[in-house]
Motif scaffolding. Structure first.
Motif, PDB file in Angstrom:
ATOM      1  N   LYS A  30       0.721  -1.174  -0.002  1.00  0.00           N
ATOM      2  CA  LYS A  30       0.107  -0.090   0.009  1.00  0.00           C
ATOM      3  C   LYS A  30       0.812   1.404  -0.257  1.00  0.00           C
ATOM      4  N   PRO A  31       0.138   2.359  -0.330  1.00  0.00           N
ATOM      5  CA  PRO A  31       1.358   3.861  -0.182  1.00  0.00           C
ATOM      6  C   PRO A  31       1.769   3.959   1.126  1.00  0.00           C
ATOM      7  N   ASN A  32       2.630   4.554   1.442  1.00  0.00           N
ATOM      8  CA  ASN A  32       2.197   5.470   2.432  1.00  0.00           C
ATOM      9  C   ASN A  32       2.123   7.085   2.484  1.00  0.00           C
ATOM     10  N   ILE A  33       1.864   7.575   3.268  1.00  0.00           N
ATOM     11  CA  ILE A  33       0.754   9.188   3.484  1.00  0.00           C
ATOM     12  C   ILE A  33       1.051   9.591   4.691  1.00  0.00           C
ATOM     13  N   ILE A  34       2.070  10.439   4.048  1.00  0.00           N
ATOM     14  CA  ILE A  34       2.265  12.233   4.981  1.00  0.00           C
ATOM     15  C   ILE A  34       1.590  13.131   4.632  1.00  0.00           C
ATOM     16  N   TYR A  35       0.626  12.717   5.468  1.00  0.00           N
ATOM     17  CA  TYR A  35      -0.289  14.274   5.439  1.00  0.00           C
ATOM     18  C   TYR A  35       0.193  15.380   6.339  1.00  0.00           C
ATOM     19  N   VAL A  36       0.627  16.355   5.223  1.00  0.00           N
ATOM     20  CA  VAL A  36       1.800  17.815   5.831  1.00  0.00           C
ATOM     21  C   VAL A  36       0.713  18.770   6.146  1.00  0.00           C
ATOM     22  N   MET A  37       0.874  19.605   7.189  1.00  0.00           N
ATOM     23  CA  MET A  37       0.108  20.700   8.236  1.00  0.00           C
ATOM     24  C   MET A  37       1.012  21.484   8.739  1.00  0.00           C
ATOM     25  N   SER A  38       0.774  23.150   8.409  1.00  0.00           N
ATOM     26  CA  SER A  38       0.869  24.035   8.377  1.00  0.00           C
ATOM     27  C   SER A  38       0.445  24.919   8.882  1.00  0.00           C
ATOM     28  N   ASP A  39       0.396  26.034  10.137  1.00  0.00           N
ATOM     29  CA  ASP A  39      -0.226  26.503  11.128  1.00  0.00           C
ATOM     30  C   ASP A  39      -0.170  27.427  10.245  1.00  0.00           C
ATOM     31  N   ASP A  40      -1.785  28.172  10.105  1.00  0.00           N
ATOM     32  CA  ASP A  40      -2.487  29.324   9.635  1.00  0.00           C
ATOM     33  C   ASP A  40      -1.163  29.393   8.256  1.00  0.00           C
ATOM     34  N   HIS A  41      -0.466  29.080   7.705  1.00  0.00           N
ATOM     35  CA  HIS A  41      -0.166  29.126   6.104  1.00  0.00           C
ATOM     36  C   HIS A  41      -1.347  29.161   5.056  1.00  0.00           C
ATOM     37  N   THR A  42      -1.930  30.508   4.722  1.00  0.00           N
ATOM     38  CA  THR A  42      -2.969  30.779   3.963  1.00  0.00           C
ATOM     39  C   THR A  42      -2.205  30.472   2.337  1.00  0.00           C
ATOM     40  N   SER A  43      -3.201  30.566   1.098  1.00  0.00           N
ATOM     41  CA  SER A  43      -2.678  30.688  -0.146  1.00  0.00           C
ATOM     42  C   SER A  43      -2.720  31.518  -0.366  1.00  0.00           C
ATOM     43  N   GLN A  44      -2.638  33.002   0.516  1.00  0.00           N
ATOM     44  CA  GLN A  44      -1.655  34.144  -0.827  1.00  0.00           C
ATOM     45  C   GLN A  44      -0.538  33.270  -0.840  1.00  0.00           C
ATOM     46  N   ALA A  45       0.004  32.918   0.235  1.00  0.00           N
ATOM     47  CA  ALA A  45       1.272  32.884   0.936  1.00  0.00           C
ATOM     48  C   ALA A  45       1.886  31.312  -0.133  1.00  0.00           C
ATOM     49  N   PHE A  46       1.643  31.591  -1.320  1.00  0.00           N
ATOM     50  CA  PHE A  46       2.155  30.544  -1.580  1.00  0.00           C
ATOM     51  C   PHE A  46       2.508  30.715  -3.599  1.00  0.00           C
ATOM     52  N   GLY A  47       3.223  30.760  -4.474  1.00  0.00           N
ATOM     53  CA  GLY A  47       3.455  31.100  -5.832  1.00  0.00           C
ATOM     54  C   GLY A  47       2.081  30.594  -6.676  1.00  0.00           C
ATOM     55  N   ASN A  57       8.128  34.163  -4.808  1.00  0.00           N
ATOM     56  CA  ASN A  57       8.170  33.399  -4.773  1.00  0.00           C
ATOM     57  C   ASN A  57       8.684  31.888  -3.475  1.00  0.00           C
ATOM     58  N   PRO A  58       7.600  32.559  -2.850  1.00  0.00           N
ATOM     59  CA  PRO A  58       8.040  32.090  -1.190  1.00  0.00           C
ATOM     60  C   PRO A  58       7.597  30.466  -1.061  1.00  0.00           C
ATOM     61  N   THR A  59       7.491  30.144  -1.771  1.00  0.00           N
ATOM     62  CA  THR A  59       7.286  28.798  -1.901  1.00  0.00           C
ATOM     63  C   THR A  59       7.594  27.589  -2.833  1.00  0.00           C
ATOM     64  N   PRO A  60       9.015  27.504  -3.325  1.00  0.00           N
ATOM     65  CA  PRO A  60       9.400  26.552  -4.890  1.00  0.00           C
ATOM     66  C   PRO A  60       9.236  25.422  -4.758  1.00  0.00           C
ATOM     67  N   THR A  61       9.481  24.590  -3.616  1.00  0.00           N
ATOM     68  CA  THR A  61       9.581  23.648  -3.075  1.00  0.00           C
ATOM     69  C   THR A  61       7.846  22.920  -2.921  1.00  0.00           C
ATOM     70  N   LEU A  62       7.131  23.560  -2.517  1.00  0.00           N
ATOM     71  CA  LEU A  62       5.716  23.183  -2.475  1.00  0.00           C
ATOM     72  C   LEU A  62       4.955  23.732  -3.936  1.00  0.00           C
ATOM     73  N   ASP A  63       5.546  24.468  -4.119  1.00  0.00           N
ATOM     74  CA  ASP A  63       4.966  24.561  -6.014  1.00  0.00           C
ATOM     75  C   ASP A  63       5.684  23.592  -7.265  1.00  0.00           C
ATOM     76  N   LYS A  64       6.661  23.297  -6.857  1.00  0.00           N
ATOM     77  CA  LYS A  64       7.053  21.956  -7.131  1.00  0.00           C
ATOM     78  C   LYS A  64       6.192  20.309  -7.117  1.00  0.00           C
TER      79      LYS A  64
END
Length: 553
Positions: A30-47, A57-64
């Protein structure tokens, strides 16, 4: 015969010498699952969400990661505050059903449904980082969690041990984002059962207020102008008497601000008065920005620039630690057999309408960033505007793990949307929201509920929570809220046409052109509240009385 024996020997050698990647994927069906959650990381603060901050370009890794999977444009929270949101995620239930209405709520181990269901499906489970649901996360196989909100620097953690919860603690040296990632990587590499798939909830504390970033980021964005929302200075026709008071009489009290508008909880006061610790930037000199004779607008501008830089430095720490996590998974041969989910626990106001913090049903607080990467069943570069909310997370994770959504959960699995990219014909067309707390803490947001569709938003501010009575049931949460305010606020409706007014600058509730649309939304709201057991007749009749009185205002 000899050739056949030689082939068998070569096959045996090949199997025995296969690299770690092959070995891991053979063990894990079965696939492993990693659920990552940041506190108050709002959609405005993404590419990926193309906000005014995307150019930074505040989130190059997350955007990728997001672009290698599916991005959700209409993911919403059901109650925009930390503890209730986390309770909804862990139970698959709305606040009134799971009993966690405010920050003092808790989830007993027997109601920690998500890890329980994952264990039934053969998963080893762990939660690392922020928990914030008070009781021991005993339904997980492993936990290392922050006590309460936890500290940004040199945080201590509560873990399993010989002593009863919460007495088993460990101390760390460093920034919380780094420490949480260190602990997660160590658990995956050294402490889990490699014969089982794993389900890890990896929860960052950042970028929660007080925005204490790691010292290595003190120069990040230092000389950069941060784009500002126009509504920071001119709020147009946003709001109502419920949020502004009659003749704007409550604007100095309601809703914490960037500017000097809120005289009790303004970001200006917190940044420049020394309330925030300077451990994250000991060289900071406020005199470089705040000067005598500044106009209010100039003062607001300087405050906003400092506020956003601190916030985005915390985001930078999260993004860099996600790069560490991705590289680790690749090195361990786990990356492509691991479902990676990323979200925030709600949205966050970054100066829009001169608000900070969350709690509001306004778009920046309501909207959650959400994306999922799993190349085996999710097409890279896919995107959807299907409406989901955080009650849907648990059902979806359970079904992606091979299970079925339990009947006691109120959320709906969107596994089909992830795998096909198509929204089913019978899929939900709206999301229900309710902020229960009323004028709590110095943030002072009035209680409200409402409905959000793809085109419209209708909000009802009912203006009270408690009643003037000796009944302890009616006053049960006054201790936790601080209650600087003890008065009721005006009742009002707000309606926004999001297609034509995505920034919510014009409350059109009284516009006769929308009369039929608003009536239909009210009908939908009645049905939603009935379906979700969110009605107030039994438990909160004093609220239902206000609803009945003002429903047709």
């Amino acid at each position: 015969m000899m050739k056949r024996s030689l082939v068998i020997v070569l096959l045996f050698v090949l199997i025995c010498s296969c690299d770690k990647r092959g070995n891991q994927e053979t063990k894990t069906q079965k696939p492993n699952i990693i659920y990552v959650m940041s506190d108050d990381h709002t959609s405005q603060a993404f590419g990926i969400y193309k906000s005014r901050l995307a150019s930074l370009n505040p989130t190059p890794t997350l955007d990728k990661i997001a672009n290698e999977g599916m991005i959700f444009d209409n993911c919403f929270v059901t109650n925009s505050i930390c503890t209730p949101s986390r309770a909804t995620i862990i139970t698959g239930q709305y606040s009134q059903a799971n009993g966690v209405l405010d920050l003092e709520g808790h989830i007993e181990p027997e109601r920690q449904y998500l890890p329980q269901e994952m264990k039934k499906l053969g998963y080893e489970t762990a939660i690392i980082g922020k928990w914030h649901l008070e009781r021991e996360p005993a339904s997980f196989d492993h936990y290392t969690v922050l006590p309460g909100q936890g500290k940004y620097h040199n945080p201590s953690f509560i873990t399993q041990g010989d002593k009863p919860w919460p007495e088993n603690t460990i101390e760390t040296k460093g920034h919380s984002s780094d420490m949480i990632t260190d602990i997660s990587l160590d658990w995956i590499k050294n402490k889990r059962d490699e014969n089982k798939p794993f389900f890890l909830m990896h929860h960052f504390k950042a970028p929660h207020d007080d925005f204490e970033f790691a010292p290595r980021y003190k120069d990040y964005l230092e000389d950069t102008h941060i784009p500002e929302p126009a509504s920071l200075y001119d709020n147009g026709n946003n709001g109502s008497v419920a949020t502004r008071g009659i003749n704007d009489s409550l604007i100095h009290d309601i809703g914490s601000s960037v500017s000097k508008r809120n005289t009790i909880r303004g970001m200006w006061m917190r940044l420049w008065s020394g309330e925030y610790t300077e451990i994250s930037n000991p060289q900071f000199d406020p005199s470089k920005r705040i000067k005598e004779g500044m106009s209010d607008r100039e003062f607001t501008h300087e405050t906003y620039q400092e506020y956003l830089k601190r916030y985005l430095r915390c985001v930078k720490g999260v993004d860099d630690n996600m790069a560490r996590l991705v590289q680790f998974l690749k090195d361990e041969g786990l990356y492509d057999n691991t479902i990676i989910v990323y979200t925030g626990d709600q949205g966050f106001m970054l100066g829009e309408h001169d608000y900070i913090d969350k709690r509001w049903m306004y778009e920046e607080s309501l909207r959650m960033p959400f994306f999922v990467r799993y190349p085996k069943s999710i097409k890279a570069g896919s995107r959807t505007n299907a409406i989901i909310n955080n009650s849907d997370f648990a059902p979806t994770l359970i079904e992606m793990a091979g299970g079925k959504t339990p009947e006691y959960m109120q959320g709906n699995s969107f596994k089909t949307i992830l795998e096909t990219g198509e929204e089913p014909e019978n899929w939900q067309q709206s999301s229900y929201y309710r902020y229960w707390m009323h004028m709590a803490h110095a943030h002072a947001n009035p209680a409200h509920f409402g409905i959000r569709t793809k085109k419209y938003k209708l909000i009802f501010f009912y203006g009270k929570y408690w009643v003037d009575t000796d009944d302890p049931k009616a006053e049960w949460n006054t201790k936790s809220w601080g209650n600087r305010f003890t008065y009721h606020t005006p009742v009002a409706w707000e309606f926004y046409d999001l297609e034509n007014d995505p920034k919510e600058m014009n409350n059109l509730y009284t516009d006769p052109a929308y009369k039929d649309i608003i009536a239909n939304l009210k009908d939908q709201l009645v049905e939603k509240r009935k379906e979700l057991n969110e009605e107030d007749n039994e438990n909160f009749p004093h609220i239902q009385e206000v609803i009945n009185k003002h429903w047709n205002d």
